[in-house]
Every structure is written in C-alpha cells, then in structure tokens.
Design a protein around this motif. Structure first.
Motif, short mmCIF file in Angstrom:
data_model
loop_
_atom_site.label_atom_id
_atom_site.label_comp_id
_atom_site.label_asym_id
_atom_site.label_seq_id
_atom_site.Cartn_x
_atom_site.Cartn_y
_atom_site.Cartn_z
N ASN A 43 -4.00 -3.45 50.45
CA ASN A 43 -5.40 -4.32 51.71
C ASN A 43 -5.94 -3.60 51.92
OD1 ASN A 43 -3.51 -6.95 52.04
ND2 ASN A 43 -1.89 -5.44 53.64
N THR A 44 -6.12 -2.19 51.79
CA THR A 44 -6.97 -1.34 51.35
C THR A 44 -7.06 -0.14 50.11
OG1 THR A 44 -5.68 0.98 52.65
CG2 THR A 44 -6.34 -1.59 54.03
N ARG A 45 -8.71 -0.03 50.23
CA ARG A 45 -8.95 0.51 49.32
C ARG A 45 -8.11 2.20 49.25
NH1 ARG A 45 -15.27 -0.42 48.97
NH2 ARG A 45 -14.88 0.27 51.73
N LYS A 46 -7.79 2.81 50.83
CA LYS A 46 -7.46 3.92 50.60
C LYS A 46 -6.45 3.93 50.32
CE LYS A 46 -7.68 7.29 54.05
NZ LYS A 46 -6.42 8.03 55.89
N GLN A 47 -5.37 2.66 50.12
CA GLN A 47 -4.18 3.40 49.71
C GLN A 47 -3.99 2.98 48.30
OE1 GLN A 47 -2.35 -0.68 52.31
NE2 GLN A 47 -1.41 1.09 53.66
N ALA A 48 -5.00 2.18 47.73
CA ALA A 48 -4.90 1.53 46.63
C ALA A 48 -5.31 3.22 45.32
CB ALA A 48 -5.52 0.82 45.68
N LEU A 49 -6.71 3.77 46.24
CA LEU A 49 -6.18 5.13 45.55
C LEU A 49 -5.26 5.91 45.23
CD1 LEU A 49 -10.58 5.45 46.22
CD2 LEU A 49 -9.07 5.28 44.29
N GLU A 50 -4.73 5.98 46.95
CA GLU A 50 -3.53 6.86 47.35
C GLU A 50 -2.17 7.02 46.13
OE1 GLU A 50 -1.13 9.28 50.22
OE2 GLU A 50 -2.47 7.78 50.87
#
Length: 550
Positions: free
Chosen positions: A471-478
């Motif tokens: 749901n978030t770009r932060k999690q996807a990037l991590e």
C-alpha cells in the motif's frame, strides 16, 4: 471598406501576404458554423465567427499591426470587447434573453468570464458601448455588417445547466475555428496536416479482420470461447440507438477489445447519426499506454491519438509528419480514436480557458468509453452525470460505462446518480462470466513480524514468478532493497516514484519475462492494480481496501 483592413500581420515566409479581416471573419464564421451544426446551432456559430474580430477594424489596431510588422513596440489595442459589445446590442433587438452569447466573443482569447459582470446593464460591455469616445468605432462596425451576411442565431436552451453547457460548446466552436484559420494564414503547410476524413464506421473492416484472425489462432482455448461470446454480445448491442450503456466484463474477458467492438458496431449501425470519433477515457496514466498500444496494434499509428500528460516527446528532435499530426490533433481532438485520461476529458468539459475548451465541440457525436468507471470520485458523481446526460440528450453522444469489478450500481446509495438513467446492459447477466472466468483463489497468509521474514520467504520460494503489492512506496522500496541484497534474480520495482517512461520499460521487461518463463519477482505499489494486464501464478497482497484486493 473591409478589404483594406487586416486581421493579422504577414507570415515570416511571405512578407507581403497580410491576412484580410473580411476573409478571416468569413472563414472563421464558416468553420464555426460547421462545428456548431453538429449540435444544431450552426447559425449561432456563424454569427460568433463573423463578429469575433470585427473590433480589429479600429484604425488604432491597424496601426498596432503595422508596428508589429515593422518590429516596433506598439501599444496593444483591445478588440474582443468591441466585437462582444456589438453582438450584445444586436441581440437586444432580437432576443435579449440570450445576451450571454456575447461572453463567447469577449473571452475568445482570455477565457469565458462571468456573464453577470459582462453582459448585464452597467456591465463591462454596456459601459464600453455607452462611452462617448467609442462612437466612431461603433459606426464603423455597424457599416461593416453588410459585408458579413449576418443570420439570426438559434435560441439558447432555457434550462440553466444546459444553457451554460451550450455556451461552452459554442465557445469551443469559435475558439477552434479562429485558431484553425489563423494557423492556415501563418503556417499553411502545418494546417494541411490536420485534414481528417476518417470516421469510426470506416475502421470497422480493419477491426473485424484483426479480431477474426486473433479468434481463429486461439479457437480451441476455453477462454477464447468465452471472449467470443462477449464479443458477439457487444456487436449485437451496437445495434441500439445512441444512449447510455454499461459494459461489465471480468478481468480476462477481453474488455479492451470488446468495448471497441461495441463502439464500431454502434457507429456502423447508426451511420445516419454520423458518429465522428471514439474517445476512451482511462483513470490512470499507468495503464493508458497499454490500452493505446492495443488499439495501435489493430489500427496503426495514423488513427489512434494518445493524449495525456505523460505522452513521450520525440527525443530525436525530428518533427516528422506522424509526430506533427499527433501534436496538432492533441489540440482539438480531430482524430477518429482518442485514448486519454478521465481527468483530461472532464477538465475539458468543465473548463473555461480557450486551450482546454478548444477540443470540446469535437466531443459532440462521439462514442465515449469511460473505463474503470468505478473509480470516478463519488463526491463528483452528480455533476459528472449531469454533463454526461446533457452530452447524450443534446449532443448526439453515446456513453459506455465500462468496468471489470462489478460495482453494484443499482443497490448502493453512493452510486444513486446512475439509477433511472435508462442505461442499457451490453452484456446481460454478467455474473455468469465472472463465475466462468474465476481464476484466482484468495488465501490469508500469516502475519509477518517484519519485512525481513517476507524477504526470506520470497528468496526461497519455489515459484520464480511472484508479484508482491504494497500500500505504500516505502514498504515496496524496502522489500526491493532486501531482495536485492539476497541476490534474487529477475527483480523489479514499480511505483509512481518511477517516471512514465521508466514504468513502461519495467512493464515491458516484466511482460517479456513472464511470456518466456524467466524468473520475475515484481515488487510494486497499488499502481500495478490499475488495469495493468499481468498474469502471475502467485501474488502476495498487503491488506488494503477490498476493491483493490479482489
């Protein structure tokens, strides 16, 4: 009198060719008449075109043109207010309830203004008309009317909303006619590239041939048999008279092609109606190029215009004929098939600036396909449906509400604007096809204590082709960084952090990898769920809104 008065300075390539004012007024009037005739306001279009620049008859404006031509800094002389004030006076003699027509001329450079400030008693135009210093110019404009073959304009609708929309359509007709005639004077070669005589009905043989070839190649597949039934239902529904339609087809049912099949069948079966173009409006720029490519593969580049904020520019710097045609068509949508965004479409429908409104009149007698209609903002449904109903009732438009997610239009208070609109189903009983095309099972997975746990599982999973949606770009990037640390093959990231060109490249590589059976692990945000056609054997989805997960 008018033959020695000019509308524009000479073009750069012909220093002696001044643009005659009488020629400009009459040519603009004839174009605006043709445009407005598509919604039965041809005489009004002619009047607006014939008067729009008449204020340039002012000797001071003619001196200003001379200064411009001789590269001297001249004082700008207003002309729109003079022409609009004259129209207001003429309307007061014929039909003083339609004085708002004058705002089309008043704003043909700066944009539509507020009628209450412009055309009322003591308003902007009234004050100009009654100013003593304008007496001679008023006489010159009155004398010039005999050259223009004036007509009686058709009355505006009485309903307030329809009246305002009619003014916007007439404004669009005038602005586009003015632009086109001015372009013909300054850039004749460029103007010739605009000619488009192809209509949707002419493209039916091309589509039918392509569709038959595709169905023959896949004739034994069960999925193709279901798609063929949906396709045939779309062709049958195309026999209906113009109106509002709903196309509910599940993912995998060939919705993109089926919608086009309906539109072309509808155009062919209503030839006397004269549909002029097909407009496909998609909510997300992340999927629009995919839809546009499907249609380009069928019809070629010459009949499909892709128009949105992320259309790639010609990086070579060479403006070949195809590139110029597309760029010019984007200004006024004079093309048989237009693939655009919902924002671009509705901005034009509700805008007041010339550049935005210019294409508006070309929406008349179109077939509009609103894809992923369930994404329309609920708070804007009421005005959206008002304008759609007006397009259908008054401007010869057919609208298709297309979706793959079965919104409960008839059973929810949030979509009540769709009720009682006489919307016809293109595919009756769509539940049957949702059941037949059900290819996914949903299983709750354990709650991960950290992204590290998920990364370890994905690194060791047997399946080489996996999609993970956050749901978030932060999690996807991590997660992407952790998997890269583990040296996972076929690793890709997709989110709105990537520019349009980069997203296209990633999707192209993912498509190719899936087709060739290579390892593909795509870590994405919700951007991948906006109609992107990907087929993974395993998908991990973070808990989120139900309409996103299903």
């Amino acid at each position: 009198m008018l033959y020695n008065v000019f509308a524009h300075t000479p073009p750069k390539n012909n220093a002696t060719k001044w643009h005659s004012l009488i020629e400009h007024l009459l040519q603009t009037a004839r174009r605006a008449e043709i445009f407005a005739a598509s919604f039965s306001m041809g005489n009004t279009g002619f009047v607006l075109g014939a008067l729009h620049d008449l204020g340039k008859i002012n000797p001071e404006f003619q001196l200003y043109l001379q200064d411009c031509n001789e590269k001297r800094k001249g004082k700008s002389v207003p002309h729109s207010i003079c022409s609009a004030a004259l129209l207001r006076q003429l309307l007061m003699r014929i039909n003083d309830s339609d004085l708002e027509l004058a705002i089309c001329i008043h704003g043909h450079h700066g944009g539509l203004g507020e009628a209450g400030l412009i055309v009322t008693e003591n308003g902007i135009l009234d004050r100009w008309w009654n100013h003593p210093q304008n007496k001679n110019l008023k006489k010159m404009m009155y004398d010039a009317l005999s050259y223009l073959g004036m007509r009686t304009p058709e009355p505006l609708p009485k309903d307030i909303f329809r009246r305002e929309f009619s003014l916007r359509m007439l404004f669009s007709s005038l602005v586009d006619a003015d632009f086109l005639d001015t372009e013909k004077h300054f850039a004749a070669k460029q103007a010739r590239l605009r000619d488009n005589w192809v209509r949707p009905a002419d493209l039916w043989p091309v589509f039918r041939s392509n569709q038959l070839q595709m169905m023959w190649r896949n004739r034994w597949r069960k999925l193709n048999k279901i798609r063929r039934r949906i396709y045939n239902l779309c062709l049958k529904a195309g026999r209906n008279k113009p109106g509002m339609f709903r196309l509910t087809v599940p993912t995998g049912g060939g919705k993109t092609r089926s919608a086009m099949a309906f539109a072309l069948s509808h155009a062919v079966n209503n030839r006397t109606h004269g549909f002029r173009r097909i407009i496909i409006a998609v909510p997300y720029t992340s999927i629009i190029d995919q839809n546009a490519q499907v249609y380009r593969d069928i019809f070629g580049d010459n009949f499909v215009l892709e128009h949105h904020s992320q259309v790639e520019a010609n990086e070579s710097g060479k403006q070949d004929e195809k590139f110029l045609r597309h760029r010019l068509a984007a200004e006024n949508w004079d093309y048989p098939i237009i693939v655009t965004t919902t924002v671009q479409l509705f901005e034009s429908l509700f805008a007041n600036k010339p550049s935005k409104c210019r294409k508006l009149h070309n929406i008349a007698k179109s077939i509009i396909i609103l894809d992923e209609v369930q994404t329309l903002p609920i708070e804007l449904l009421s005005p959206t449906m008002d304008v759609i109903k007006t397009l259908v009732d008054d401007y010869g438009v057919s609208v298709v509400f297309s979706t793959a997610t079965q919104p409960a239009f008839d059973n929810t208070p949030y979509l009540k604007e769709f009720n009682d609109q006489g919307i016809k189903e293109i595919v009756p009983e769509p539940d049957i096809y949702f059941e037949k095309l059900k290819r996914v099972t949903y299983e709750p997975v354990r709650k991960y204590e950290s992204l590290e746990d998920l990364a370890l599982e994905l690194a060791e999973i047997e399946k080489d082709q996996v999609l993970v949606v956050f749901n978030t770009r932060k999690q996807a990037l991590e997660l992407h960084r952790k998997l890269r640390h583990y040296g996972v093959e076929g690793l890709y990231h997709l989110s709105t952090l990537l520019c349009g060109a980069h997203r296209k490249r990633v999707l192209r590589e993912v498509f190719e990898g899936l087709e060739e059976g290579k390892p593909v692990r795509l870590i994405s945000t919700q951007v991948v769920e906006a109609g992107v056609d990907l087929d993974f054997p395993v998908v991990y989805r973070a808990i989120g809104p139900l309409d996103r997960i299903v």
